[in-house]
Design an enzyme around this catalytic site. Structure first.
Site, PDB file in Angstrom:
ATOM      1  N   ASP A 158      10.707  -2.370   4.804  1.00 62.76           N
ATOM      2  CA  ASP A 158      12.250  -1.346   5.141  1.00 62.76           C
ATOM      3  C   ASP A 158      11.671  -0.493   6.413  1.00 62.76           C
ATOM      4  O   ASP A 158      10.414  -0.844   6.566  1.00 62.76           O
ATOM      5  CB  ASP A 158      12.694  -0.795   3.975  1.00 62.76           C
ATOM      6  CG  ASP A 158      12.529   0.632   3.663  1.00 62.76           C
ATOM      7  OD1 ASP A 158      11.510   1.155   4.188  1.00 62.76           O
ATOM      8  OD2 ASP A 158      13.231   1.325   3.100  1.00 62.76           O
ATOM      9  N   CYS A 172       8.033   0.653   1.196  1.00 59.82           N
ATOM     10  CA  CYS A 172       9.333   1.351   2.124  1.00 59.82           C
ATOM     11  C   CYS A 172       8.665   2.595   2.044  1.00 59.82           C
ATOM     12  O   CYS A 172       7.415   2.936   1.791  1.00 59.82           O
ATOM     13  CB  CYS A 172      10.578   1.124   1.030  1.00 59.82           C
ATOM     14  SG  CYS A 172      10.497   1.500  -0.900  1.00 59.82           S
ATOM     15  N   THR A 200       9.150   5.506   0.232  1.00 59.42           N
ATOM     16  CA  THR A 200       8.384   5.831  -1.190  1.00 59.42           C
ATOM     17  C   THR A 200       8.299   4.374  -2.016  1.00 59.42           C
ATOM     18  O   THR A 200       6.690   5.234  -2.977  1.00 59.42           O
ATOM     19  CB  THR A 200       9.321   6.548  -2.396  1.00 59.42           C
ATOM     20  OG1 THR A 200       9.794   5.132  -2.519  1.00 59.42           O
ATOM     21  CG2 THR A 200       9.824   7.895  -1.437  1.00 59.42           C
ATOM     22  N   HIS A 222      -4.685  -5.176 -16.873  1.00 58.92           N
ATOM     23  CA  HIS A 222      -3.469  -5.107 -18.139  1.00 58.92           C
ATOM     24  C   HIS A 222      -2.369  -5.711 -17.711  1.00 58.92           C
ATOM     25  O   HIS A 222      -1.668  -5.802 -18.934  1.00 58.92           O
ATOM     26  CB  HIS A 222      -3.607  -3.841 -18.563  1.00 58.92           C
ATOM     27  CG  HIS A 222      -4.951  -2.961 -18.737  1.00 58.92           C
ATOM     28  ND1 HIS A 222      -4.851  -1.497 -19.178  1.00 58.92           N
ATOM     29  CD2 HIS A 222      -6.302  -3.222 -18.613  1.00 58.92           C
ATOM     30  CE1 HIS A 222      -6.016  -1.808 -18.945  1.00 58.92           C
ATOM     31  NE2 HIS A 222      -6.948  -2.608 -18.758  1.00 58.92           N
ATOM     32  N   HIS A 260      -3.162  -8.027 -23.879  1.00 60.33           N
ATOM     33  CA  HIS A 260      -2.507  -7.562 -23.093  1.00 60.33           C
ATOM     34  C   HIS A 260      -1.389  -9.021 -22.588  1.00 60.33           C
ATOM     35  O   HIS A 260      -0.582  -8.851 -22.439  1.00 60.33           O
ATOM     36  CB  HIS A 260      -2.979  -6.847 -21.439  1.00 60.33           C
ATOM     37  CG  HIS A 260      -4.027  -6.111 -21.610  1.00 60.33           C
ATOM     38  ND1 HIS A 260      -3.679  -4.656 -21.346  1.00 60.33           N
ATOM     39  CD2 HIS A 260      -5.288  -5.990 -21.425  1.00 60.33           C
ATOM     40  CE1 HIS A 260      -4.623  -4.064 -22.212  1.00 60.33           C
ATOM     41  NE2 HIS A 260      -6.059  -5.202 -21.586  1.00 60.33           N
TER      42      HIS A 260
HETATM   43  C1  RB5 Z   1      14.658   4.671   3.457  1.00 59.93           C
HETATM   44  O1  RB5 Z   1      15.320   6.353   3.928  1.00 59.93           O
HETATM   45  C2  RB5 Z   1      13.856   5.191   2.048  1.00 59.93           C
HETATM   46  O2  RB5 Z   1      14.371   5.740   0.832  1.00 59.93           O
HETATM   47  C3  RB5 Z   1      13.169   3.579   1.761  1.00 59.93           C
HETATM   48  O3  RB5 Z   1      12.223   3.505   2.564  1.00 59.93           O
HETATM   49  C4  RB5 Z   1      12.583   4.421   0.331  1.00 59.93           C
HETATM   50  O4  RB5 Z   1      11.545   5.185   0.141  1.00 59.93           O
HETATM   51  C5  RB5 Z   1      13.290   4.347  -0.888  1.00 59.93           C
HETATM   52  O5  RB5 Z   1      12.841   4.373  -1.840  1.00 59.93           O
END
Ligand code: RB5
Length: 148
Positions: A8, A65, A67, A98, A133
């Site tokens: 994203d 993304c 996080t 695993h 596994h």
């Molecule tokens: C976008 O702002 C953010 O929410 C997305 O990149 C991600 O971290 C979501 O889990």
């Protein structure tokens, strides 16, 4: 190996780093965006990539993304997907050995491009150890087949 790659707007820089790594390693890949001049919704990128891995069109996926969490949650909704959210090389190796993870998720707001590249390289080259596994993964597949 064919890899489906997407991010994203929160993961564009690491996605470009990983695209460069895949080229250097000579691994075939397709970049599914985003173009990302504006904010986008991570499920719109995670779900198509996960479906393409689940149906065999691609062998592996890499999703970035902010996080890595949103991408991993969405990808793991697709039957047959074992998406691992990884921010260290130990886990990158372990999840291949695993869990036979078929999608790697990382967060650009969590780690830098250098570490992301090392994680991806380990994850792309490490083999599944099978043995005990396989039995464990089989239990997840069995659950999916009963409940979907
Ligand atoms: C976008 O702002 C953010 O929410 C997305 O990149 C991600 O971290 C979501 O889990």
């Amino acid at each position: 190996m064919k890899v489906a790659l997407a991010s994203d707007h929160g993961g564009v820089n690491i996605r470009k780093e990983i695209a460069g790594l895949l080229e250097e390693l000579g691994i075939e890949y397709k970049d599914f965006g985003c173009e990302c001049s504006t904010s986008v919704d991570y499920p719109d990128y995670a779900l198509p990539v996960a479906e393409k891995v689940a149906n065999g069109e691609f062998d592996r996926g890499i999703l970035i993304c902010g996080t890595g969490i949103g991408m991993s949650i969405a990808a793991n909704k697709v039957k047959g997907i074992r998406c691992a959210l990884v921010h260290d090389t130990f886990s990158a190796r372990a999840t291949r050995q695993h869990n036979d993870s078929n999608i790697l998720a990382m967060g650009e707001r969590v780690i830098g491009p250098g570490l992301a590249r090392e994680i991806a390289e380990v994850w792309l080259t490490e083999e599944f150890q099978a043995g005990r596994h396989s039995n464990r993964i089989g239990k997840i597949s069995e659950y999916e087949n009963q409940n979907l």
